[in-house]
Design a protein around this motif. Sequence first.
Motif, mmCIF file in Angstrom:
data_model
loop_
_atom_site.group_PDB
_atom_site.id
_atom_site.type_symbol
_atom_site.label_atom_id
_atom_site.label_comp_id
_atom_site.label_asym_id
_atom_site.label_seq_id
_atom_site.Cartn_x
_atom_site.Cartn_y
_atom_site.Cartn_z
ATOM 1 N N PRO A 168 43.672 45.427 44.209
ATOM 2 C CA PRO A 168 42.992 46.254 45.210
ATOM 3 C C PRO A 168 41.542 45.867 45.448
ATOM 4 N N GLY A 169 40.879 45.268 44.464
ATOM 5 C CA GLY A 169 39.468 44.920 44.631
ATOM 6 C C GLY A 169 38.848 44.590 43.293
ATOM 7 N N VAL A 170 37.673 43.997 43.335
ATOM 8 C CA VAL A 170 36.990 43.583 42.112
ATOM 9 C C VAL A 170 35.554 44.095 42.154
ATOM 10 N N ASP A 171 35.127 44.720 41.059
ATOM 11 C CA ASP A 171 33.731 45.120 40.927
ATOM 12 C C ASP A 171 32.971 43.898 40.437
ATOM 13 N N HIS A 172 32.193 43.277 41.305
ATOM 14 C CA HIS A 172 31.559 42.005 40.960
ATOM 15 C C HIS A 172 30.503 42.162 39.880
ATOM 16 N N THR A 210 39.749 19.353 36.483
ATOM 17 C CA THR A 210 40.720 20.396 36.835
ATOM 18 C C THR A 210 40.050 21.523 37.613
ATOM 19 N N LEU A 211 38.881 21.951 37.158
ATOM 20 C CA LEU A 211 38.221 23.116 37.761
ATOM 21 C C LEU A 211 37.639 22.812 39.135
ATOM 22 N N ILE A 212 37.383 21.539 39.451
ATOM 23 C CA ILE A 212 36.866 21.215 40.779
ATOM 24 C C ILE A 212 37.864 21.634 41.862
ATOM 25 N N ARG A 213 39.130 21.751 41.479
ATOM 26 C CA ARG A 213 40.154 22.167 42.447
ATOM 27 C C ARG A 213 39.980 23.615 42.893
ATOM 28 N N LEU A 214 39.167 24.385 42.162
ATOM 29 C CA LEU A 214 38.940 25.787 42.536
ATOM 30 C C LEU A 214 37.812 25.942 43.551
ATOM 31 N N ILE A 215 36.999 24.903 43.715
ATOM 32 C CA ILE A 215 35.826 25.039 44.585
ATOM 33 C C ILE A 215 36.194 25.460 46.007
ATOM 34 N N PRO A 216 37.266 24.942 46.624
ATOM 35 C CA PRO A 216 37.577 25.364 47.995
ATOM 36 C C PRO A 216 37.792 26.864 48.148
ATOM 37 N N PHE A 217 38.092 27.565 47.045
ATOM 38 C CA PHE A 217 38.293 29.008 47.129
ATOM 39 C C PHE A 217 36.977 29.781 47.085
ATOM 40 N N CYS A 218 35.903 29.148 46.576
ATOM 41 C CA CYS A 218 34.640 29.882 46.457
ATOM 42 C C CYS A 218 33.526 29.272 47.299
ATOM 43 N N GLU A 219 33.790 28.167 47.968
ATOM 44 C CA GLU A 219 32.778 27.495 48.785
ATOM 45 C C GLU A 219 33.311 27.365 50.208
ATOM 46 N N ARG A 220 32.578 27.889 51.158
ATOM 47 C CA ARG A 220 33.017 27.819 52.550
ATOM 48 C C ARG A 220 32.974 26.385 53.071
ATOM 49 N N LEU A 370 50.644 20.957 27.443
ATOM 50 C CA LEU A 370 49.441 21.314 28.197
ATOM 51 C C LEU A 370 49.487 22.753 28.699
ATOM 52 N N PHE A 371 50.665 23.362 28.716
ATOM 53 C CA PHE A 371 50.765 24.715 29.251
ATOM 54 C C PHE A 371 50.193 25.735 28.273
ATOM 55 N N CYS A 372 49.552 26.727 28.836
ATOM 56 C CA CYS A 372 48.845 27.727 28.042
ATOM 57 C C CYS A 372 49.811 28.787 27.512
ATOM 58 N N THR A 373 49.606 29.166 26.252
ATOM 59 C CA THR A 373 50.354 30.288 25.682
ATOM 60 C C THR A 373 49.428 31.459 25.379
ATOM 61 N N GLY A 374 48.143 31.278 25.665
ATOM 62 C CA GLY A 374 47.182 32.346 25.424
ATOM 63 C C GLY A 374 46.979 33.209 26.659
ATOM 64 N N TYR A 375 45.845 33.907 26.692
ATOM 65 C CA TYR A 375 45.569 34.854 27.764
ATOM 66 C C TYR A 375 44.631 34.250 28.800
ATOM 67 N N GLY A 376 44.866 34.614 30.023
ATOM 68 C CA GLY A 376 44.000 34.218 31.124
ATOM 69 C C GLY A 376 44.009 35.309 32.171
ATOM 70 N N PHE A 377 43.146 35.147 33.163
ATOM 71 C CA PHE A 377 43.081 36.144 34.222
ATOM 72 C C PHE A 377 44.388 36.216 34.995
ATOM 73 N N ILE A 382 41.095 36.616 39.601
ATOM 74 C CA ILE A 382 40.088 35.563 39.700
ATOM 75 C C ILE A 382 40.011 35.030 41.129
ATOM 76 N N ALA A 383 41.126 35.090 41.863
ATOM 77 C CA ALA A 383 41.098 34.670 43.267
ATOM 78 C C ALA A 383 40.184 35.576 44.084
ATOM 79 N N GLU A 384 40.191 36.882 43.793
ATOM 80 C CA GLU A 384 39.307 37.802 44.502
ATOM 81 C C GLU A 384 37.848 37.577 44.107
ATOM 82 N N VAL A 385 37.616 37.239 42.827
ATOM 83 C CA VAL A 385 36.251 36.920 42.388
ATOM 84 C C VAL A 385 35.732 35.710 43.159
#
Length: 691
Positions: A168-172, A210-220, A370-377, A382-385
């Motif tokens: 529904p939303g994220v408190d930044h 790997t994380l550079i692939r997230l930039i298009p979601f946070c940079e116009r 390589l697949f994670c078995t721990g916790y993540g968002f 995180i997409a809304e963030v």
Amino acid sequence: MAPEAPSPLDQKILEHFAGNVVRKDLTTELKQNAVVPTYVLEYLLGQHCSTDDPAQISDGLETVRRILSKHYVHRNQAELIKSTIKDKGSHKVIDKITVTFNDKGGFHEVEFTNLGIKKVPIEDSYVKRYPKLLVGGIWAITDVEYELPTDPKASPWQIAGVKPIQVPGVDHDEFLAARAQFSTDEWIDVLMQSVGFNPEPFTRRGKLLTLIRLIPFCERNYNLLELGPKGTGKSHVYAEFSPHGMLISGSEVTAPKLFVSNANGKIGLVGYWDCICFDEFAGKDKKVDKTLVDIMKNYMANRTFSRGIEQLTAEASMVFMGNTQKSVAYMLKHSHFYEPLPDKYIDSAFLDRIHAFNPGWEVQPVRHELFCTGYGFVVDYIAEVLKHLRTEDYTGLYKAHFEISSEVSTRDQTGFEKTFSGLMKIIHPNGKATPEEIAELLEFAMECRRRVREQILRIDDTFKANDFAYQPVGGGPAVTVLTPEEQQYPAFAGLRPLNPEGAPEITSAEAVIPTAPASTTANTEPAKEQHLVVPENTKGWSYRRLFADHLRGCSAIIIRDPYIRAFHQIRNLVEFLRMVNEITPVGDEVTVHLITGSDQETMEKQIENLGQVQDSFAGTCTPFSWEIDASPNFHARSITADNGWKISLDRGLDIFQWFEFSAFKAEAAVQEARMVRGCELSFIRQSATDS
């Protein structure tokens, strides 16, 4: 089912982001039975399994399975769901829905992707509230009703409610406060786990790649290119990570679909999505509309596109993903990194709009560990963030600490500043970092833009080379940023421009790259015709000793051996490929093609293993391919090279006696330590036409 006790990092994630995290192996487990995007599954898991209590997780998993079983629409069960809706009168379904406008009737209609029903009327209020329904569609929980209408032309299906699957939303401010509880290293690992990867096997650089692939979601309006071998998970983030991203085939897009239709004035994908990823973008045989390329060039540079005389703007980032077939050294020596792209995209003006070139050949192939078995968002969280961070501008945060060389062009500076801004938003969302952390991200961003520029210089001599350098404010030694491939292959790095024949002009005089040292057992005399008998039960023999002298200088090899079937035979093949790889000069390429036989009992495993060999050697200097010859008369075994030599083998590659394999035994690592079977080889010189 439950893993070991949560790690300290997992406990910290659960403490500070309660309700917004999920155990990532649960997502993997559920995806085996439900072909839905990750964010759909994690939306449900976040509601029912955001805990480390094994009992609650078990109960929550059952709840999610029950919801999916009852409401998710499998294509092969569509008729059953329709019948259920008819019998009950209404039913909630989890499906992707897309809306079109019926211009004759003046109302909107829904199409369900898996359920298969079309032309279902929907209230305009839903369309206004969720405009992405009109462009690409959204996953949603939809209340569908059935009632036979009095008008036979009307649809019996009705929409009673639509709830998009998204947080529904994220408190930044709360997000930033929680982020402050993590060190930079911890936070990077949190992000890696959120993407679905176990951070431990990755280096620091591997994590940034790997994380550079997230930039298009946070940079116009960010433009990213990534080329590399297949199987590295290039498109995973754009297909599964965010409801704000759209993954499309690079060969299917049209100008009206992407930008605007002049026929009806409808805005295309760029008006509704934060990120558009063109998958399978590479490929010489793909048809490309030159008009589309021109429109994209203008949009990528200025954010604008036109409909007639009207100028429109949008904020969608563009990502281009494609596979490479050649090794890095081969591309540097003989062509350029853009070589796999369709010809119309090998345009310096288009490529200069790319802000970063991510070297996909450095990214680890996706494998089980390589697949994670721990916790993540929960990925939707995180997409809304990241979506919120699109409103921030961090491009100038480095200027308090570092200044850029005056040689750097404006477009180059814009490119690496946008990459730097994106990485800061992802890793340091509050905009605060140490000078050392800022330098790390700035240098990585400059490298990714330098790769764009250096490869453009190979195809267009109107572009000028310039150093990518920065230095501390107030004085200090300047740092010149080079790409890893420039440092690894300095003799090839400065080759430009391409001459008309397609080979680079050598600017460094007679540059020589050393090949692997010759084996001490290799024949140092010129290759000659001969018949060689290898005695039974002897040692000291290797593929290099037997074949290297006759294969040097070739560019293509064909192996004919009907018995490359069992595990040890395919392992022998891999060792042969390794030998060819070792004797191939850096920057050259030798293709190896296998023609072999098969049988019904072992064919399935044989095909699987040969496919793995082909995939793993793609992108090396010895690309491998294979085929099955089912002829009953296929018996002769040989190796034929295009340098004029043919080697006849009575045992093929299977010359070694069985040994108990162990990674710590000499036999496993050194062929000369193995006992051989008696065999005979004939080395025959033939003309090029014979080969």
